[in-house]
Design a protein around this motif. Structure first.
Motif, mmCIF file in Angstrom:
data_model
loop_
_atom_site.group_PDB
_atom_site.id
_atom_site.type_symbol
_atom_site.label_atom_id
_atom_site.label_comp_id
_atom_site.label_asym_id
_atom_site.label_seq_id
_atom_site.Cartn_x
_atom_site.Cartn_y
_atom_site.Cartn_z
ATOM 1 N N GLY A 97 18.359 0.892 7.947
ATOM 2 C CA GLY A 97 19.378 1.311 6.787
ATOM 3 C C GLY A 97 19.170 1.815 5.605
ATOM 4 O O GLY A 97 19.198 2.083 4.814
ATOM 5 N N TYR A 98 17.324 1.025 5.212
ATOM 6 C CA TYR A 98 16.992 1.176 4.599
ATOM 7 C C TYR A 98 15.215 1.900 4.763
ATOM 8 O O TYR A 98 13.803 1.892 3.750
ATOM 9 N N GLU A 99 15.227 2.990 5.567
ATOM 10 C CA GLU A 99 14.553 3.538 5.663
ATOM 11 C C GLU A 99 13.734 4.299 4.650
ATOM 12 O O GLU A 99 12.832 4.608 4.641
ATOM 13 N N ASP A 100 14.797 4.827 3.395
ATOM 14 C CA ASP A 100 13.896 5.808 3.242
ATOM 15 C C ASP A 100 13.870 5.115 1.697
ATOM 16 O O ASP A 100 12.522 6.000 1.010
ATOM 17 N N ARG A 101 13.529 3.525 1.817
ATOM 18 C CA ARG A 101 12.701 2.666 0.470
ATOM 19 C C ARG A 101 11.437 3.204 0.599
ATOM 20 O O ARG A 101 10.800 3.012 -0.337
ATOM 21 N N ALA A 102 10.731 3.545 2.250
ATOM 22 C CA ALA A 102 9.106 3.790 2.145
ATOM 23 C C ALA A 102 9.185 4.844 1.670
ATOM 24 O O ALA A 102 7.675 4.851 1.858
ATOM 25 N N LEU A 103 9.463 5.989 1.272
ATOM 26 C CA LEU A 103 9.469 6.852 0.853
ATOM 27 C C LEU A 103 9.225 7.026 -0.488
ATOM 28 O O LEU A 103 10.575 6.587 -1.158
ATOM 29 N N SER A 104 8.456 7.254 -1.215
ATOM 30 C CA SER A 104 7.759 7.365 -2.766
ATOM 31 C C SER A 104 7.796 8.680 -3.086
ATOM 32 O O SER A 104 6.570 9.382 -2.746
ATOM 33 N N TRP A 109 1.204 -1.340 0.371
ATOM 34 C CA TRP A 109 -0.083 -0.099 -0.292
ATOM 35 C C TRP A 109 0.684 1.509 0.352
ATOM 36 O O TRP A 109 1.591 1.652 1.236
ATOM 37 N N PHE A 110 0.820 2.213 -0.728
ATOM 38 C CA PHE A 110 1.443 3.399 -1.372
ATOM 39 C C PHE A 110 0.190 4.583 -0.440
ATOM 40 O O PHE A 110 -0.334 4.915 -1.217
ATOM 41 N N ARG A 111 0.150 5.237 0.025
ATOM 42 C CA ARG A 111 -0.166 6.470 1.181
ATOM 43 C C ARG A 111 0.759 7.930 0.417
ATOM 44 O O ARG A 111 1.019 8.093 0.812
ATOM 45 N N SER A 165 4.689 15.127 6.176
ATOM 46 C CA SER A 165 4.705 13.598 6.300
ATOM 47 C C SER A 165 3.931 12.578 6.675
ATOM 48 O O SER A 165 3.662 11.807 7.637
ATOM 49 N N ASN A 166 2.379 13.746 7.078
ATOM 50 C CA ASN A 166 1.118 13.293 7.515
ATOM 51 C C ASN A 166 -0.132 12.637 5.957
ATOM 52 O O ASN A 166 0.351 13.366 5.114
ATOM 53 N N PHE A 212 3.811 9.832 -1.495
ATOM 54 C CA PHE A 212 3.489 8.808 -1.127
ATOM 55 C C PHE A 212 4.774 8.211 -0.080
ATOM 56 O O PHE A 212 5.675 7.383 -0.376
ATOM 57 N N ARG A 213 3.648 7.553 1.088
ATOM 58 C CA ARG A 213 4.899 6.502 2.087
ATOM 59 C C ARG A 213 4.034 5.125 2.541
ATOM 60 O O ARG A 213 3.734 5.141 2.030
ATOM 61 N N LEU A 214 5.224 4.229 1.549
ATOM 62 C CA LEU A 214 4.722 2.306 2.078
ATOM 63 C C LEU A 214 4.679 2.793 2.833
ATOM 64 O O LEU A 214 4.955 2.783 4.265
#
Length: 257
Positions: free
Chosen positions: A207-214, A88-90, A96-97, A197-199
């Protein structure tokens, strides 16, 4: 000769990967890449409310996606055929809300009893920024794409696929579906609308937290107000589609009437 070259490349890559730890997912990805060169033999596509690529002889397994993306799906469901994962990408605002009312899209992966991917689906909202005709052309163009080993990326070649006759999405239609952008970048001939969008990932490797941000960048032609390019990163997967590269020229359209 073409088939021989394919298998030579596969054997060479397999020899390289088996000497490294944790690289089996890249072997499976490369096997899938080779299948793209004979798209209709190994894949089919359906486009109804969503867009789905069906894998006839799948190579990728669920652990490959976790290893490559460094994160887990939003949800996992056991099915009669195997299992289904949903990402899910919201949409989020500048703080960032999550926006209200919610604007979101999803990608699904279906796996068989052998844990191999059989379907990759994109929801209806995603098709507002990547219409089915162009999404299919993009998948087809991966056959023969250039491999950047350092960045582990594919650079597709639109000239290798048949051109299509389709209408480009209009800015008003896209904005109606996605809402107002976070930022608009003004260029000489283009307006670039930026969305974030945030996954909704259940687990992300440290170390890969940025991958949740699109961040999704949509380029609109100022004269026609048509969407001409889409680029973004989704669960670590980088996608960039220049829609004009896949369009028939005006002479071809007239000839086809």
């Amino acid at each position: 000769m073409k088939k021989l070259n394919r298998y030579v490349r596969l054997l060479l890559l397999a020899g390289l990967l088996v000497t490294q730890t944790g690289c089996l997912e890249w072997l499976h990805a490369y096997q899938t890449y080779l299948q793209m060169e004979e798209f209709d033999r190994y894949f089919t596509v359906t486009a109804n409310d969503d867009f789905t690529v069906h894998f006839k002889q799948p190579r990728l397994v669920s652990d490959d996606f976790v290893a490559l993306a460094k994160l887990h799906a939003s949800s996992e469901e056991v099915t009669m055929a195997g299992k289904r994962w949903r990402y899910w990408f919201r949409k989020i605002d500048q703080n960032s809300n999550l926006v209200n009312p919610e604007i979101s899209f999803y990608c699904d992966l279906a796996f068989n009893k052998d844990d191999k991917v059989t379907e990759w689906s994109f929801s209806k909202l995603f098709l507002q920024i990547a219409p089915p005709e162009f999404l299919e052309a993009s998948f087809r163009s991966l056959g023969g794409a250039e491999i950047n080993e350092g960045k582990k990326q594919l650079r597709a070649k639109a000239e290798l696929v048949d051109k299509i006759a389709a209408d480009l999405p209009k800015k008003a239609t896209v904005v109606q579906a996605l809402g107002e952008p976070m930022e608009i970048e003004d260029q000489e001939k283009l307006e670039i609308y930026k969305y974030q969008f945030r996954l909704d990932a259940r687990e992300i490797e440290e170390g890969y937290e940025d991958r949740a941000l699109s961040e999704v960048r949509l380029s609109f032609d100022k004269t026609s107000n048509e969407l001409v390019k889409m680029s973004g990163r989704f669960a670590g997967l980088k996608i960039s589609i220049n829609y004009r590269d896949f369009l028939e020229d005006d002479d071809s359209k007239i000839a086809g009437l």
